[in-house]
Scaffold this active site. Structure first.
Site, PDB file in Angstrom:
ATOM      1  N   CYS A 211       0.807  -1.225   0.000  1.00 16.64           N
ATOM      2  CA  CYS A 211       0.000   0.000   0.000  1.00 16.64           C
ATOM      3  C   CYS A 211       0.840   1.276   0.000  1.00 16.64           C
ATOM      4  CB  CYS A 211      -0.944   0.006   1.203  1.00 16.64           C
ATOM      5  SG  CYS A 211      -2.122  -1.361   1.208  1.00 16.64           S
TER       6      CYS A 211
ATOM      7  N   ASN B 278     -10.211   0.259   0.095  1.00 14.53           N
ATOM      8  CA  ASN B 278      -8.759   0.139   0.032  1.00 14.53           C
ATOM      9  C   ASN B 278      -8.352  -0.448  -1.319  1.00 14.53           C
ATOM     10  OD1 ASN B 278      -6.036  -0.371   0.329  1.00 14.53           O
ATOM     11  ND2 ASN B 278      -6.218  -1.409   2.300  1.00 14.53           N
TER      12      ASN B 278
ATOM     13  N   HIS C 149      -3.265   6.945   3.239  1.00 13.22           N
ATOM     14  CA  HIS C 149      -3.697   5.683   2.642  1.00 13.22           C
ATOM     15  C   HIS C 149      -5.068   5.326   3.194  1.00 13.22           C
ATOM     16  CE1 HIS C 149      -3.915   1.658   1.209  1.00 13.22           C
ATOM     17  NE2 HIS C 149      -3.841   1.137   2.419  1.00 13.22           N
TER      18      HIS C 149
END
Length: 359
Positions: A124, A294, A264
């Protein structure tokens, strides 16, 4: 080792001069997930902040197809010819195949020829890593136009019988154009870090050289994301706030100086906890998790794309990400162009205004 801010060559700084995103058409809602696993909309929304996510459907479609769509839109929006791109970097955890790289495939799809292209795998945190790499090439004068892509088809490695992970992830892609800036605006500073001791908490068990694919690994469902949520939450909040704090200290910034925190998008609670530790109110935090969820390496460029109309020249942004393995990273960016809506311009005109008059 101390990581120092990048040195610019003769006053040249790398700047983001355009951003574009792509999301698949298929929307998977919480209600639909409730038919697959024991959950409900209220449970998912309360614990994650996610209401829906996009999935890439269609035979033979991979991460490169979303990445290519984002890049095509970026080139059109910034009036950039494919032949003018000097380098393309793709951050992804879900490459189409082991080789060639997804970056290579994207270049072929959009007509970018005879340039360097490669993938970055930092989970990520991948987009921040890739952006940091691009910054060095621009700041040293080696390249003039670099496309940085963050793209992931997480649905390819998610077990839709595992409630702990299937509600969290979706598919998408975002891309930015990075060019030289001589007006002081751009990517001022960045930090990237990792700690491989975090591997047991977030990883994919099979499919690599350590445990190659076999009938046994497939039968044991080892090709899906394995996540230990409590450990990941603890580390994510601590490291994202830590990296943001380090950048702010290095650049002599207070929380009041930050126009936008771009975190994030892993979990609404992680986003809120990070913002609280930084002292930044949620009104100045980019949040897309409720509609995009996500998307791993795509989350930060998708945030920039979604909020682009609201951004103003000189806005101070802190990008912060945390990923499996563990990896984490951040960047301090001063925005280089006026959001098209705010400036009353077309997207292409807004980007051209930030570049200055043509020679």
């Amino acid at each position: 080792m101390i990581q120092r801010p990048p040195r610019e060559l003769a006053g040249i700084r790398a700047a983001i001069t355009g951003v574009h995103g792509h999301l698949p058409d298929y929307v998977l809602t919480n209600a639909e997930l409730a038919a697959l696993v024991q959950t409900n909309d209220a449970w998912i929304t309360e614990r994650t902040g996610i209401r829906e996510r996009r999935l890439l459907k269609g035979e033979g479609l991979g991460t490169s197809h979303m990445g290519a769509a984002a890049v095509r839109g970026l080139l059109a929006k910034t009036a950039t010819a494919a032949g003018d791109v000097d380098l393309l970097i793709c951050a992804t955890t879900t490459p189409d195949m082991v080789f060639p790289s997804t970056a290579n495939l994207i270049c072929d799809m959009v007509g970018i020829r005879n340039v360097g292209s490669f993938d970055v795998q930092a989970a990520c945190s991948g987009f921040v890593y890739a952006l940091t790499i691009a910054t060095q090439f621009i700041a040293t004068g080696m390249f003039g136009k670099i496309v940085v892509v963050g793209a992931d088809k997480m649905s390819a490695i998610i077990d839709y019988t595992d409630r702990a992970t299937c509600v969290l992830f979706g598919d998408g892609a975002g891309a930015v154009l990075v060019e030289p800036s001589t007006n002081g605006r751009g990517i001022v500073d960045s930090v990237i870090r990792s700690d491989g001791a975090g591997m047991p908490h977030l990883h994919q068990k099979a499919g690599g050289s350590r445990l190659p694919p076999s009938a046994e690994t497939v039968a044991n469902r080892l090709h899906y994301v394995h996540q230990e949520g409590a450990a990941v939450y603890k580390f994510a909040v601590a490291r994202m706030a830590e990296i943001a704090g380090e950048l702010m200290t290095r650049q002599h910034l207070a929380a009041a100086d930050i126009d936008w925190l771009v975190p994030h998008q892993a979990n609404r609670r992680i986003i809120e906890a990070t913002a609280e530790r930084m002292g930044v109110p949620m009104s100045r935090v980019m949040v897309t998790i409720h509609k995009f969820c996500n998307t791993t390496a795509a989350t930060i460029p998708l945030c920039l794309w979604d909020y682009e109309p609201r951004l103003k020249i000189g806005d101070r942004l802190i990008l912060a990400a945390f990923g499996g393995g563990f990896t984490w990273g951040g960047a301090y960016v001063t925005w280089a162009y006026e959001g098209a809506a705010a400036a009353g311009l077309t997207p292409a005109a807004a980007v051209q205004a930030c570049r200055g008059p043509k020679p």
